[in-house]
Design a protein around this motif. Structure first.
Motif, PDB file in Angstrom:
ATOM      1  N   ALA A 136       0.860  -1.173   0.000  1.00  0.00           N
ATOM      2  CA  ALA A 136       0.000   0.000   0.000  1.00  0.00           C
ATOM      3  C   ALA A 136       0.906   1.235   0.000  1.00  0.00           C
ATOM      4  O   ALA A 136       1.969   1.229   0.625  1.00  0.00           O
ATOM      5  CB  ALA A 136      -0.896   0.012   1.234  1.00  0.00           C
ATOM      6  N   VAL A 137       0.505   2.264  -0.707  1.00  0.00           N
ATOM      7  CA  VAL A 137       1.301   3.486  -0.779  1.00  0.00           C
ATOM      8  C   VAL A 137       0.434   4.657  -0.338  1.00  0.00           C
ATOM      9  O   VAL A 137      -0.697   4.821  -0.796  1.00  0.00           O
ATOM     10  CB  VAL A 137       1.833   3.726  -2.200  1.00  0.00           C
ATOM     11  N   GLY A 138       0.986   5.436   0.552  1.00  0.00           N
ATOM     12  CA  GLY A 138       0.254   6.592   1.064  1.00  0.00           C
ATOM     13  C   GLY A 138       0.978   7.890   0.795  1.00  0.00           C
ATOM     14  O   GLY A 138       2.196   7.903   0.553  1.00  0.00           O
ATOM     15  N   TRP A 139       0.220   8.952   0.832  1.00  0.00           N
ATOM     16  CA  TRP A 139       0.777  10.304   0.795  1.00  0.00           C
ATOM     17  C   TRP A 139       0.503  10.965   2.140  1.00  0.00           C
ATOM     18  O   TRP A 139      -0.601  10.868   2.680  1.00  0.00           O
ATOM     19  CB  TRP A 139       0.146  11.139  -0.315  1.00  0.00           C
ATOM     20  N   PHE A 140       1.519  11.624   2.644  1.00  0.00           N
ATOM     21  CA  PHE A 140       1.424  12.370   3.882  1.00  0.00           C
ATOM     22  C   PHE A 140       1.974  13.767   3.628  1.00  0.00           C
ATOM     23  O   PHE A 140       2.678  13.987   2.631  1.00  0.00           O
ATOM     24  CB  PHE A 140       2.237  11.680   4.990  1.00  0.00           C
ATOM     25  N   ARG A 141       1.665  14.690   4.497  1.00  0.00           N
ATOM     26  CA  ARG A 141       2.208  16.042   4.339  1.00  0.00           C
ATOM     27  C   ARG A 141       2.550  16.635   5.696  1.00  0.00           C
ATOM     28  O   ARG A 141       1.975  16.262   6.726  1.00  0.00           O
ATOM     29  CB  ARG A 141       1.232  16.937   3.589  1.00  0.00           C
ATOM     30  N   GLN A 142       3.498  17.545   5.650  1.00  0.00           N
ATOM     31  CA  GLN A 142       3.916  18.219   6.874  1.00  0.00           C
ATOM     32  C   GLN A 142       4.111  19.691   6.593  1.00  0.00           C
ATOM     33  O   GLN A 142       4.987  20.068   5.797  1.00  0.00           O
ATOM     34  CB  GLN A 142       5.204  17.596   7.418  1.00  0.00           C
ATOM     35  N   ALA A 143       3.293  20.493   7.234  1.00  0.00           N
ATOM     36  CA  ALA A 143       3.399  21.942   7.119  1.00  0.00           C
ATOM     37  C   ALA A 143       4.365  22.450   8.191  1.00  0.00           C
ATOM     38  O   ALA A 143       4.586  21.776   9.202  1.00  0.00           O
ATOM     39  CB  ALA A 143       2.028  22.577   7.287  1.00  0.00           C
ATOM     40  N   PRO A 144       4.943  23.629   7.989  1.00  0.00           N
ATOM     41  CA  PRO A 144       5.882  24.175   8.977  1.00  0.00           C
ATOM     42  C   PRO A 144       5.260  24.254  10.366  1.00  0.00           C
ATOM     43  O   PRO A 144       4.151  24.771  10.531  1.00  0.00           O
ATOM     44  CB  PRO A 144       6.197  25.564   8.427  1.00  0.00           C
ATOM     45  N   GLY A 145       5.963  23.713  11.343  1.00  0.00           N
ATOM     46  CA  GLY A 145       5.488  23.773  12.720  1.00  0.00           C
ATOM     47  C   GLY A 145       4.385  22.802  13.066  1.00  0.00           C
ATOM     48  O   GLY A 145       3.848  22.842  14.178  1.00  0.00           O
ATOM     49  N   LYS A 146       4.038  21.936  12.136  1.00  0.00           N
ATOM     50  CA  LYS A 146       2.955  20.981  12.386  1.00  0.00           C
ATOM     51  C   LYS A 146       3.458  19.555  12.249  1.00  0.00           C
ATOM     52  O   LYS A 146       4.501  19.297  11.659  1.00  0.00           O
ATOM     53  CB  LYS A 146       1.798  21.228  11.423  1.00  0.00           C
ATOM     54  N   GLU A 147       2.681  18.636  12.765  1.00  0.00           N
ATOM     55  CA  GLU A 147       3.036  17.230  12.655  1.00  0.00           C
ATOM     56  C   GLU A 147       2.690  16.712  11.261  1.00  0.00           C
ATOM     57  O   GLU A 147       1.823  17.251  10.569  1.00  0.00           O
ATOM     58  CB  GLU A 147       2.288  16.411  13.715  1.00  0.00           C
ATOM     59  N   ARG A 148       3.369  15.655  10.894  1.00  0.00           N
ATOM     60  CA  ARG A 148       3.071  15.011   9.625  1.00  0.00           C
ATOM     61  C   ARG A 148       1.680  14.396   9.702  1.00  0.00           C
ATOM     62  O   ARG A 148       1.320  13.766  10.703  1.00  0.00           O
ATOM     63  CB  ARG A 148       4.120  13.946   9.325  1.00  0.00           C
ATOM     64  N   GLU A 149       0.888  14.577   8.640  1.00  0.00           N
ATOM     65  CA  GLU A 149      -0.478  14.082   8.659  1.00  0.00           C
ATOM     66  C   GLU A 149      -0.790  13.280   7.403  1.00  0.00           C
ATOM     67  O   GLU A 149      -0.198  13.483   6.342  1.00  0.00           O
ATOM     68  CB  GLU A 149      -1.474  15.254   8.767  1.00  0.00           C
ATOM     69  N   PHE A 150      -1.742  12.380   7.564  1.00  0.00           N
ATOM     70  CA  PHE A 150      -2.200  11.534   6.472  1.00  0.00           C
ATOM     71  C   PHE A 150      -2.968  12.355   5.452  1.00  0.00           C
ATOM     72  O   PHE A 150      -3.758  13.240   5.805  1.00  0.00           O
ATOM     73  CB  PHE A 150      -3.098  10.433   7.048  1.00  0.00           C
ATOM     74  N   VAL A 151      -2.749  12.037   4.165  1.00  0.00           N
ATOM     75  CA  VAL A 151      -3.483  12.693   3.081  1.00  0.00           C
ATOM     76  C   VAL A 151      -4.347  11.676   2.321  1.00  0.00           C
ATOM     77  O   VAL A 151      -5.549  11.851   2.185  1.00  0.00           O
ATOM     78  CB  VAL A 151      -2.521  13.396   2.110  1.00  0.00           C
ATOM     79  N   ALA A 152      -3.704  10.617   1.825  1.00  0.00           N
ATOM     80  CA  ALA A 152      -4.423   9.624   1.022  1.00  0.00           C
ATOM     81  C   ALA A 152      -3.610   8.340   0.974  1.00  0.00           C
ATOM     82  O   ALA A 152      -2.395   8.365   1.171  1.00  0.00           O
ATOM     83  CB  ALA A 152      -4.670  10.136  -0.398  1.00  0.00           C
ATOM     84  N   VAL A 153      -4.298   7.237   0.714  1.00  0.00           N
ATOM     85  CA  VAL A 153      -3.620   5.949   0.601  1.00  0.00           C
ATOM     86  C   VAL A 153      -4.334   5.112  -0.452  1.00  0.00           C
ATOM     87  O   VAL A 153      -5.555   5.244  -0.639  1.00  0.00           O
ATOM     88  CB  VAL A 153      -3.566   5.204   1.952  1.00  0.00           C
ATOM     89  N   ILE A 154      -3.562   4.260  -1.125  1.00  0.00           N
ATOM     90  CA  ILE A 154      -4.130   3.317  -2.074  1.00  0.00           C
ATOM     91  C   ILE A 154      -3.570   1.942  -1.766  1.00  0.00           C
ATOM     92  O   ILE A 154      -2.349   1.789  -1.553  1.00  0.00           O
ATOM     93  CB  ILE A 154      -3.848   3.741  -3.537  1.00  0.00           C
TER      94      ILE A 154
END
Length: 123
Positions: free
Chosen positions: A32-50
């Motif tokens: 399974a492959v997911g996309w995550f993102r991390q904005a400045p000063g924030k924790e890494r968060e889930f975006v989408a997964v397939i």
């Protein structure tokens, strides 16, 4: 498994970008492959997964209806099509592969990570 994310850049609000995550090594369809993102000063968060088999998809509520994840197992690549981008989508985007085909939202279950690609959405 090695992953390389690409496709980030600067875009105006309302615009679109397509991110790519190219894999090498391993049997790609097993992961399974997911996309995550991390904005400045924030924790890494889930975006989408397939998922690796069948391709089940899941999205964070914040991107549902705007982002689409897809995969091409022949090219060992996962894509994240991002439409109607908002300034709050600005972040470094990471792709990751879990050690199994079942999709998961838990980033702790992802064993392999790409280097990240920066997406900046201007207002």
């Amino acid at each position: 498994v090695q992953l390389q994310a690409s496709g980030g850049g600067l875009v105006q609000a309302g615009g679109s970008l397509r991110l790519s995550c190219a894999a090498s090594g391993g049997t790609f369809s097993n992961y399974a492959v997911g996309w995550f993102r991390q904005a400045p000063g924030k924790e890494r968060e889930f975006v989408a997964v397939i998922g690796g088999i069948g391709g089940s998809t899941y999205y964070a509520d914040s991107v549902k209806g705007r982002f689409t994840i897809s995969r091409d197992n022949g090219k060992k690549t996962v894509y994240l099509q991002m439409n109607s981008l908002k300034p709050e989508d600005t972040a470094v985007y990471y792709c990751a592969a879990s050690n199994g085909p079942s999709p998961t939202l838990d980033l702790r279950k992802y064993d392999y990570w790409g280097q990240g690609t920066l997406v900046t959405v201007s207002s």
